[in-house]
Design a protein around this motif. Structure first.
Motif, mmCIF file in Angstrom:
data_model
loop_
_atom_site.group_PDB
_atom_site.id
_atom_site.type_symbol
_atom_site.label_atom_id
_atom_site.label_comp_id
_atom_site.label_asym_id
_atom_site.label_seq_id
_atom_site.Cartn_x
_atom_site.Cartn_y
_atom_site.Cartn_z
ATOM 1 N N LEU A 16 2.501 13.346 -102.156
ATOM 2 C CA LEU A 16 1.631 13.349 -100.983
ATOM 3 C C LEU A 16 2.499 13.221 -99.747
ATOM 4 C CD1 LEU A 16 -1.161 10.877 -102.116
ATOM 5 C CD2 LEU A 16 -1.276 13.350 -102.029
ATOM 6 N N HIS A 17 2.094 13.904 -98.714
ATOM 7 C CA HIS A 17 2.822 13.878 -97.454
ATOM 8 C C HIS A 17 1.860 13.382 -96.394
ATOM 9 C CE1 HIS A 17 4.602 15.719 -93.820
ATOM 10 N NE2 HIS A 17 5.722 15.363 -94.416
ATOM 11 N N GLY A 18 2.291 12.387 -95.606
ATOM 12 C CA GLY A 18 1.396 11.866 -94.573
ATOM 13 C C GLY A 18 2.139 11.121 -93.500
ATOM 14 N N TRP A 19 1.372 10.555 -92.592
ATOM 15 C CA TRP A 19 1.910 9.811 -91.459
ATOM 16 C C TRP A 19 1.321 8.406 -91.492
ATOM 17 C CZ3 TRP A 19 5.372 11.987 -87.981
ATOM 18 C CH2 TRP A 19 5.616 13.340 -88.161
ATOM 19 N N PHE A 20 2.178 7.397 -91.529
ATOM 20 C CA PHE A 20 1.750 6.006 -91.592
ATOM 21 C C PHE A 20 2.646 5.163 -90.694
ATOM 22 C CE2 PHE A 20 0.735 7.798 -95.713
ATOM 23 C CZ PHE A 20 -0.585 7.433 -95.857
ATOM 24 N N PRO A 21 2.087 4.110 -90.101
ATOM 25 C CA PRO A 21 2.948 3.193 -89.349
ATOM 26 C C PRO A 21 3.712 2.276 -90.294
ATOM 27 C CG PRO A 21 0.660 2.517 -89.168
ATOM 28 C CD PRO A 21 0.679 3.804 -89.949
ATOM 29 N N LYS A 22 4.942 1.949 -89.911
ATOM 30 C CA LYS A 22 5.713 0.979 -90.678
ATOM 31 C C LYS A 22 5.142 -0.410 -90.401
ATOM 32 C CE LYS A 22 10.252 3.041 -91.160
ATOM 33 N NZ LYS A 22 11.685 2.864 -90.876
ATOM 34 N N PRO A 23 5.383 -1.351 -91.304
ATOM 35 C CA PRO A 23 4.904 -2.716 -91.049
ATOM 36 C C PRO A 23 5.456 -3.264 -89.730
ATOM 37 C CG PRO A 23 5.640 -2.505 -93.314
ATOM 38 C CD PRO A 23 6.007 -1.237 -92.615
ATOM 39 N N GLY A 24 4.579 -3.799 -88.925
ATOM 40 C CA GLY A 24 4.970 -4.353 -87.636
ATOM 41 C C GLY A 24 5.111 -3.319 -86.542
ATOM 42 N N ASN A 25 4.704 -2.083 -86.795
ATOM 43 C CA ASN A 25 4.828 -1.010 -85.820
ATOM 44 C C ASN A 25 3.506 -0.256 -85.780
ATOM 45 O OD1 ASN A 25 5.840 0.830 -84.028
ATOM 46 N ND2 ASN A 25 7.591 1.420 -85.286
ATOM 47 N N SER A 26 3.113 0.206 -84.616
ATOM 48 C CA SER A 26 1.836 0.918 -84.511
ATOM 49 C C SER A 26 2.002 2.436 -84.515
ATOM 50 C CB SER A 26 1.101 0.488 -83.241
ATOM 51 O OG SER A 26 1.877 0.817 -82.106
ATOM 52 N N ILE A 49 8.604 6.890 -99.476
ATOM 53 C CA ILE A 49 9.804 6.700 -98.669
ATOM 54 C C ILE A 49 9.526 7.243 -97.275
ATOM 55 C CG2 ILE A 49 10.826 8.897 -99.396
ATOM 56 C CD1 ILE A 49 13.551 7.410 -99.303
ATOM 57 N N ASP A 50 10.026 6.506 -96.284
ATOM 58 C CA ASP A 50 9.874 6.944 -94.902
ATOM 59 C C ASP A 50 10.936 7.992 -94.595
ATOM 60 O OD1 ASP A 50 7.719 5.224 -94.166
ATOM 61 O OD2 ASP A 50 9.132 3.550 -94.172
ATOM 62 N N ILE A 51 10.495 9.118 -94.082
ATOM 63 C CA ILE A 51 11.400 10.237 -93.813
ATOM 64 C C ILE A 51 12.420 9.865 -92.730
ATOM 65 C CG2 ILE A 51 11.529 12.643 -93.055
ATOM 66 C CD1 ILE A 51 10.325 12.251 -95.854
ATOM 67 N N ASP A 52 12.033 9.050 -91.766
ATOM 68 C CA ASP A 52 12.997 8.685 -90.723
ATOM 69 C C ASP A 52 14.156 7.867 -91.294
ATOM 70 O OD1 ASP A 52 11.224 6.430 -91.042
ATOM 71 O OD2 ASP A 52 12.009 5.620 -89.153
#
Length: 109
Positions: A16-26, A49-52
């Motif tokens: 699955l590919h998507g966009w999510f905020p990291k913990p502590g980030n909006s 895994i976060d792509i960044d």
């Protein structure tokens, strides 16, 4: 997104590919996840895994390897220059000039 996970899990698993905020980030960031069904309990397990993070690691390694390659290239160029200088010194000068001088000398005799 939860419904996409359930759907992927019901078909045997998948990415699955998507966009999510990291913990502590909006701010939402790109994320790649994999979902796998766990049939005995009717669960779906997912990991991602976060792509960044991947891009940051990639560019860090690319810069490191680029610096190493540049250093090695500078070392090789220096060694080639030193070796050619030593060879020319042992020959007594530039080989082309020595050949021309030899031909002139032979022509006079």
């Amino acid at each position: 997104m939860y419904q996409d996970r359930v759907r992927a899990g019901s078909t045997g698993g998948g990415f699955l590919h998507g966009w999510f905020p990291k913990p502590g980030n909006s701010e939402p960031l790109e994320k790649l996840s994999y979902v796998k069904p766990l049939q005995p309990w009717q669960w779906t397990i997912s990991t991602g895994i976060d792509i960044d993070d991947v891009e940051r690691a990639f560019w860090h390694n690319a810069m490191l390897l680029g610096c190493i390659a540049t250093g090695l290239l500078a070392l090789i160029v220096t060694l080639v220059w030193a070796i050619s200088r030593t060879i020319l010194r042992q020959l007594g000068g530039e080989p082309g000039y020595a050949g021309v001088a030899n031909h002139k000398h032979c022509a006079r005799n």
